[in-house]
Structures are given as C-alpha cells and as structure tokens.
Design an enzyme around this catalytic site. Structure first.
Site, PDB file in Angstrom:
ATOM      1  N   GLU A 166      -8.505 -76.237 -47.944  1.00 27.95           N
ATOM      2  CA  GLU A 166      -9.658 -74.918 -47.906  1.00 27.95           C
ATOM      3  C   GLU A 166      -9.684 -74.645 -48.703  1.00 27.95           C
ATOM      4  O   GLU A 166     -10.507 -73.178 -48.329  1.00 27.95           O
ATOM      5  CB  GLU A 166      -8.959 -73.901 -46.330  1.00 27.95           C
ATOM      6  CG  GLU A 166      -8.048 -73.601 -46.008  1.00 27.95           C
ATOM      7  CD  GLU A 166      -7.991 -75.812 -44.907  1.00 27.95           C
ATOM      8  OE1 GLU A 166      -9.106 -75.995 -44.870  1.00 27.95           O
ATOM      9  OE2 GLU A 166      -6.535 -75.597 -44.045  1.00 27.95           O
ATOM     10  N   THR A 169     -11.072 -84.418 -47.520  1.00 22.02           N
ATOM     11  CA  THR A 169     -10.939 -84.915 -48.045  1.00 22.02           C
ATOM     12  C   THR A 169     -10.474 -86.798 -48.125  1.00 22.02           C
ATOM     13  O   THR A 169     -10.297 -87.420 -47.261  1.00 22.02           O
ATOM     14  CB  THR A 169      -9.219 -84.576 -48.304  1.00 22.02           C
ATOM     15  OG1 THR A 169     -10.036 -83.203 -48.357  1.00 22.02           O
ATOM     16  CG2 THR A 169      -9.156 -84.901 -49.630  1.00 22.02           C
ATOM     17  N   GLU A 170     -11.155 -87.211 -49.395  1.00 20.36           N
ATOM     18  CA  GLU A 170     -11.120 -88.554 -49.219  1.00 20.36           C
ATOM     19  C   GLU A 170     -10.248 -89.061 -50.556  1.00 20.36           C
ATOM     20  O   GLU A 170      -9.882 -88.321 -51.508  1.00 20.36           O
ATOM     21  CB  GLU A 170     -12.231 -88.931 -49.198  1.00 20.36           C
ATOM     22  CG  GLU A 170     -13.468 -89.038 -48.556  1.00 20.36           C
ATOM     23  CD  GLU A 170     -14.479 -89.634 -48.260  1.00 20.36           C
ATOM     24  OE1 GLU A 170     -15.161 -90.286 -49.352  1.00 20.36           O
ATOM     25  OE2 GLU A 170     -15.290 -89.670 -47.204  1.00 20.36           O
ATOM     26  N   GLN A 229      14.801 -67.514 -56.192  1.00 17.07           N
ATOM     27  CA  GLN A 229      15.486 -67.154 -57.429  1.00 17.07           C
ATOM     28  C   GLN A 229      16.525 -66.247 -57.141  1.00 17.07           C
ATOM     29  O   GLN A 229      17.626 -66.306 -57.497  1.00 17.07           O
ATOM     30  CB  GLN A 229      14.427 -66.364 -58.601  1.00 17.07           C
ATOM     31  CG  GLN A 229      15.218 -65.817 -60.100  1.00 17.07           C
ATOM     32  CD  GLN A 229      15.628 -66.447 -61.063  1.00 17.07           C
ATOM     33  OE1 GLN A 229      14.836 -67.624 -60.216  1.00 17.07           O
ATOM     34  NE2 GLN A 229      16.107 -67.181 -61.752  1.00 17.07           N
TER      35      GLN A 229
HETATM   36  C1  LIG Z   1      -0.356 -80.731 -46.960  1.00 20.19           C
HETATM   37  C2  LIG Z   1      -1.450 -81.318 -47.707  1.00 20.19           C
HETATM   38  C3  LIG Z   1      -2.667 -81.225 -46.002  1.00 20.19           C
HETATM   39  C4  LIG Z   1      -4.463 -80.955 -46.197  1.00 20.19           C
HETATM   40  N1  LIG Z   1      -4.788 -81.171 -45.310  1.00 20.19           N
HETATM   41  C5  LIG Z   1      -5.920 -81.705 -45.317  1.00 20.19           C
HETATM   42  C6  LIG Z   1      -7.071 -81.611 -44.163  1.00 20.19           C
HETATM   43  O1  LIG Z   1      -6.217 -81.775 -42.846  1.00 20.19           O
HETATM   44  N2  LIG Z   1      -8.528 -82.272 -44.118  1.00 20.19           N
HETATM   45  C7  LIG Z   1      -8.708 -82.360 -45.377  1.00 20.19           C
HETATM   46  O2  LIG Z   1     -10.051 -82.762 -45.486  1.00 20.19           O
HETATM   47  N3  LIG Z   1      -8.324 -82.734 -46.562  1.00 20.19           N
HETATM   48  C8  LIG Z   1      -6.773 -81.735 -46.081  1.00 20.19           C
HETATM   49  N4  LIG Z   1      -5.870 -81.677 -47.351  1.00 20.19           N
HETATM   50  C9  LIG Z   1      -6.606 -81.886 -48.879  1.00 20.19           C
HETATM   51  C10 LIG Z   1      -6.736 -80.817 -49.726  1.00 20.19           C
HETATM   52  O3  LIG Z   1      -7.856 -80.024 -49.254  1.00 20.19           O
HETATM   53  C11 LIG Z   1      -7.225 -81.358 -51.516  1.00 20.19           C
HETATM   54  O4  LIG Z   1      -6.314 -81.319 -51.529  1.00 20.19           O
HETATM   55  C12 LIG Z   1      -8.057 -80.121 -51.942  1.00 20.19           C
HETATM   56  O5  LIG Z   1      -9.745 -80.302 -51.440  1.00 20.19           O
HETATM   57  C13 LIG Z   1      -8.312 -80.645 -53.112  1.00 20.19           C
HETATM   58  O6  LIG Z   1      -9.224 -81.924 -53.490  1.00 20.19           O
HETATM   59  P1  LIG Z   1      -7.412 -82.482 -54.469  1.00 20.19           P
HETATM   60  O7  LIG Z   1      -6.553 -82.153 -54.257  1.00 20.19           O
HETATM   61  O8  LIG Z   1      -8.916 -83.698 -54.230  1.00 20.19           O
HETATM   62  O9  LIG Z   1      -7.893 -81.525 -55.742  1.00 20.19           O
HETATM   63  P2  LIG Z   1      -9.504 -82.076 -57.422  1.00 20.19           P
HETATM   64  O10 LIG Z   1     -10.477 -82.279 -56.088  1.00 20.19           O
HETATM   65  O11 LIG Z   1      -9.166 -83.922 -57.569  1.00 20.19           O
HETATM   66  O12 LIG Z   1      -8.544 -81.426 -57.669  1.00 20.19           O
HETATM   67  C14 LIG Z   1      -7.705 -81.750 -58.518  1.00 20.19           C
HETATM   68  C15 LIG Z   1      -7.605 -80.075 -59.631  1.00 20.19           C
HETATM   69  O13 LIG Z   1      -8.678 -79.998 -60.292  1.00 20.19           O
HETATM   70  C16 LIG Z   1      -9.331 -78.852 -59.745  1.00 20.19           C
HETATM   71  N5  LIG Z   1     -11.355 -78.280 -59.537  1.00 20.19           N
HETATM   72  C17 LIG Z   1     -12.101 -79.496 -59.440  1.00 20.19           C
HETATM   73  N6  LIG Z   1     -12.653 -79.465 -59.946  1.00 20.19           N
HETATM   74  C18 LIG Z   1     -12.790 -77.898 -60.284  1.00 20.19           C
HETATM   75  C19 LIG Z   1     -13.695 -77.083 -60.849  1.00 20.19           C
HETATM   76  N7  LIG Z   1     -14.850 -77.260 -60.635  1.00 20.19           N
HETATM   77  N8  LIG Z   1     -13.162 -76.130 -61.543  1.00 20.19           N
HETATM   78  C20 LIG Z   1     -12.335 -75.699 -61.668  1.00 20.19           C
HETATM   79  N9  LIG Z   1     -11.205 -77.130 -60.907  1.00 20.19           N
HETATM   80  C21 LIG Z   1     -11.273 -77.633 -60.168  1.00 20.19           C
HETATM   81  C22 LIG Z   1      -8.688 -78.233 -58.015  1.00 20.19           C
HETATM   82  O14 LIG Z   1      -8.474 -76.537 -57.861  1.00 20.19           O
HETATM   83  C23 LIG Z   1      -7.729 -78.732 -58.410  1.00 20.19           C
HETATM   84  O15 LIG Z   1      -6.412 -77.862 -58.810  1.00 20.19           O
HETATM   85  C24 LIG Z   1      -4.830 -81.144 -46.790  1.00 20.19           C
HETATM   86  C25 LIG Z   1      -3.914 -81.118 -48.822  1.00 20.19           C
HETATM   87  C26 LIG Z   1      -2.342 -81.097 -48.591  1.00 20.19           C
HETATM   88  C27 LIG Z   1      -1.529 -81.066 -50.086  1.00 20.19           C
END
Ligand SMILES: Cc1cc2nc3c(=O)[nH]c(=O)nc-3n(C[C@H](O)[C@H](O)[C@H](O)COP(=O)(O)OP(=O)(O)OC[C@H]3O[C@@H](n4cnc5c(N)ncnc54)[C@H](O)[C@@H]3O)c2cc1C
Lengths: 370, 84
Positions: free
Chosen positions: A346, A112-113, A319
């Site tokens: 994931e 993730t970025e 709750q």
């Molecule tokens: C505590 C924590 C630990 C993490 N650890 C890691 C790690 O170790 N390594 C790593 O690489 N990442 C990590 N992550 C990142 C995590 O994998 C991402 O948050 C996740 O992949 C979602 O990406 P985003 O948050 O950028 O959401 P976005 O991609 O911006 O999406 C935002 C929302 O829109 C929804 N969405 C996006 N595209 C679509 C679509 N086509 N159709 C319907 N809905 C959509 C998503 O489901 C989400 O609800 C971590 C995140 C957290 C919070």
C-alpha cells in the site's frame, strides 16, 4: 456470535495452518461477511454496513492480531469495493456493489507489475478502446489472494493516461499463476496475472479516464493504508501477548525471563509501540469519519508508524522466544515474516516517508510569505 | 455562501500548503509546483466537505482544481452561491 468470538474460535487457532498451506478457506470470508466485516466501510445508502470508522478499525485490528494474511484479504476487498462505491458509475455500482458489500463476491487489487512497483502511474498494462469495451493486455504481479478473488480492480494505460477498470477473474484471457514461498502473508497467496486480449465493458471503468492514478489509485491506497495501520497494530498486540506469556513461563538462570530487565526493556518498547500505533490509527479514524483532508496524512503516518513498529516488535518477540521463536511451535516467526510485508505494501515505507516529509516541509515551515 | 466567501476559503486552504510564495487566484498551482499530486485528493475532500457538494467523475478533471479561480468557477457551476 461476536466478531471476537469468531476470531478466537475460528481464526486464531487456524492462522498458522493457513500460513503453511498458503490458503484461507473461502468460508472464512463468508463468515466474516455474515458478521458485517466485509461491507462495514461502505455507506448504508450504498448497501454497506456504514459502520463508524473507529469500529471498523477495531475489527481490522482484531483480525490483524490473529492473522495478517486474512487482514490482507479484507484490505484488498475494502480497497476495490471502496473504489467502486466512490468512483464507479451508477450502472457498474448496481452490477457489482451489492455482491461485494454482502461478501458474496470478493474484490482484488491489481496495480503492481513485474517492472512497475512504486512508480505506479507508469503501469504498462494497456487498455485499448474496442467500441463499448476495453481490451486489456498486460501482466500484473503480487496480486494478493487472486485465487479467491472474483473481480479485480485493474490499472492500465489509455490514450488519456492511467485508468482503472473492473475485470472479473473468470473473463476469457485472464490467467492466474500463484507464487509459492513468499516471505509473509502466505495465507493470502500472491499471484501473477496475465491479461491477453481480455474484453470488458467500458461501463466498468472506475473513475475518470486518465485519472486512475491521481484519484482512484491514490484514494484506494489510502483506504489500504488505513487497513494496514489497524492490522499492524493488531500484530504488535499479538507480539506483546506472545512475549509476555513466554517470558513469564520460560525460566533461565533460575528465574522467569520476565524477571530479566533486558527482556523487560523489549516488552516495554513493544507495549509503548502498541499504544502509540493504536492512538495514531484512532486519530486517523476520527479524521476519516469527518472526511477531513488531513485524513490522508493522518493515515499515512499511522501506517508508517504501525508497520515499522510491527517489524521491530516481531523482531523482539522472536528474540524473547530464542530458538523457539524460529521454530514451528510458536506463531512469532509468522509475525516476523508478516510484519516485514507491511512495510512494503500500500505504498512502500519509503513512499510514506516522502509524503510525510513533503507535508512536514509545508506544515512546520515558518511562514515567510508577504 | 457568496463567491467571495468561497474564494477566501479556497485561498486559506491552499495557503496551508503554499507557505513561502505568493500566488494569484489565476495561477496554476500544480504547474507552479506549489502543491504535489497528493493534493488532488485533499482538494476534493476539502471542497466536498466545506461546500457540501459531491463531485461527479466529469467534474474531476484536474483543470477544475488548478487555480483558485477554477475551483470557484467549479463551485459556481454546482450552484452553491446564493443569488446576489
Ligand atoms: C505479499 C505481498 C502482497 C502484495 N499484494 C499486492 C496486491 O494485492 N496488489 C498490488 O497491486 N500489489 C501488491 N503487492 C506489491 C506491493 O504493493 C509492492 O511490492 C510495492 O508497491 C513496492 O513495489 P516493488 O516491490 O516493485 O518495489 P520497487 O518499486 O522496485 O522498489 C524497491 C525498493 O526501492 C524503494 N524505492 C522505490 N522508489 C524509491 C524512491 N523514489 N525513493 C526511495 N526509495 C524508493 C522502495 O521503497 C523499495 O524499498 C504485494 C506485495 C507483497 C510482497
């Protein structure tokens, strides 16, 4: 000591503190390595424990019940060591695998970025060729437990497309900045990582160049989903246990909460969810043990179900605890915060729904081909 | 295992995912949009399990998995067919 004995004595009583302090002592990971948990999923031929998948799942469920932060560290370690064992070239495996499977070193996962989440194949981190090396430049965000991790599996773009490479944390040009105050998984404090002209040898490339998404990320996330399915199931069990104990001792209207049928309904629902989530990850474990292609969808379904059910169960556990469920004296507020994270990581649950629906649109379609 | 056994098995596997369209052994199933990106891993798992091979990173070029013909050719190159 057995794993359960260690969990009961050294993990469960300290999980709330790790959550508050946003850190897990490195010694805990070394202790778990000594109990065979860190290399359980890697074959004996490759220096791992080669444990049956179901046994590994039981360990993950037990850890998840006590601490989802710790479970998340086991998850990223499993993902990165799996990637190396499955896709790494012999040289990279010889250099890194023994220390990862023994737990002497911890692996992390950088996909993730700041601007790229679900659309993971579009990562912007650059991997530029520099002789026998890659020069890595870019920013990763939300990297779990990066302060504990020794080596990251980093996904970047090459001229041929997404590619994965190992980057040790101590490499010059790597900067790790913790993100404090995240909703959940606080013990495994997430970080932002910047890579500025970081040079790593090409022999640490993991998987075919350009196939970092199709094979490496997708199979590694599949391992991550299995871990989260098992861990979330443990989290549901924790919610049931906490709710049962609380409902039996807390009295309102002259009787224990457990005698109020609306409270019983919540306990019935979370118990049913626990059993269903447990059955789903076991079904996935069986398919994984047999290396069946169906293991991918079984795992996706198990992760999707367990994480949504964990959120529901934790919400209901709060709750049942009333105001006490929101305060620092009971762990259910931690369960509630951690459960929320399981629905995002994931592969967010929307991504899981897309995969499950695409599969169902084929699997359940009436055959019309001539 | 003969080449034609392998061809039938590969076809049968793909047919589970491509239910309502005809496809030829030479058709690029990815380009036709008949299978999604998840299939790449499922195909690897299927071929490795069914035919007892272990692919190297060099084998994993998607063009080796794009059609029934390509997969049969890849299996042939890995020496799994008995001499006729
Ligand atoms: C505590 C924590 C630990 C993490 N650890 C890691 C790690 O170790 N390594 C790593 O690489 N990442 C990590 N992550 C990142 C995590 O994998 C991402 O948050 C996740 O992949 C979602 O990406 P985003 O948050 O950028 O959401 P976005 O991609 O911006 O999406 C935002 C929302 O829109 C929804 N969405 C996006 N595209 C679509 C679509 N086509 N159709 C319907 N809905 C959509 C998503 O489901 C989400 O609800 C971590 C995140 C957290 C919070």
């Amino acid at each position: 000591m057995t794993l359960q004995g260690y969990i009961d004595s050294a993990i469960a009583p300290r999980a709330d503190r790790w959550d508050c302090e946003e850190r897990i002592p490195r010694q805990v990971l070394s202790d778990l390595a000594g109990l065979g948990v860190l290399g359980a999923h890697v074959s004996i031929a490759q220096g791992g424990g080669g444990r049956p998948v179901v046994e590994w799942g039981e360990a993950l469920e037990a850890v998840g019940e006590a601490s989802m932060s710790l479970l998340s560290v086991l998850t990223i370690h499993a993902m990165s060591s799996y990637a190396l064992a499955r896709w790494g070239e012999a040289e990279a495996q010889q250099e890194w695998l023994p220390s990862l499977t023994s737990g002497a070193k911890l692996g992390g996962f950088c996909l993730t970025e700041p601007t790229i989440g679900c659309d993971a194949k579009s990562v912007t981190t650059r991997l530029e060729e520099a002789g026998d090396s890659w020069r890595v430049t870019g920013t990763k965000r939300w990297t779990s437990a990066a302060e504990l991790v020794d080596v990251f599996l980093v996904f970047g773009q090459t001229d041929q497309g997404p590619t994965a490479v190992l980057v040790p944390r101590e490499t010059p040009g790597v900067t790790v900045t913790p993100i404090s105050g995240v909703l959940g998984f606080r013990g495994a404090r997430a970080c932002e990582l910047t890579f500025k002209d970081v040079v790593v040898p090409k022999r640490w490339t993991i998987g075919p160049q350009g196939m970092g998404f199709s094979y490496v990320a997708s199979s590694t996330l599949d391992v991550g989903r299995f871990c989260i399915a098992c861990g979330s199931t443990g989290l549901i069990r924790a919610c049931v246990r906490a709710s049962v104990d609380y409902a039996r001792q807390r009295k309102q209207f002259g009787v224990p909460l457990s005698e109020h049928q609306l409270i019983q309904a919540l306990i019935a629902d979370m118990t049913t969810s626990y059993k269903a989530a447990n059955a789903l990850w076991r079904q996935a474990a069986k398919a994984r043990e047999e290396l069946l292609p169906s293991s991918i969808m079984e795992t996706t379904t198990a992760k999707y179900f367990a994480s949504t059910a964990a959120s529901r169960a934790a919400n209901d556990a709060v709750q049942i605890h009333g105001a006490n469920g929101c305060g620092p004296d009971y762990p259910v507020q931690r369960y509630f915060r951690d459960a929320r994270i399981t629905e995002l990581i994931e592969g967010s649950n929307q991504m899981q729904q897309v995969m499950i629906a695409q599969d169902a649109l084929n699997a359940f379609a009436t055959r019309r081909r001539r | 295992m003969t080449q034609s056994d392998a061809r039938s098995k590969v076809r049968a596997f793909l047919e589970k995912f491509i239910r309502d369209q005809d496809f030829e052994d030479g058709d690029n199933v990815f380009a036709l949009g008949l299978v999604n990106s998840l299939m790449a891993m499922q195909l690897v798992l299927f071929l490795e399990k069914e035919f007892g091979v272990k692919f190297t990173n060099q084998d994993l070029n998607l063009k080796n998995f794009r059609s029934v013909d390509a997969m049969v050719e890849l299996l042939g190159a890995r020496g799994i067919f008995a001499a006729a």
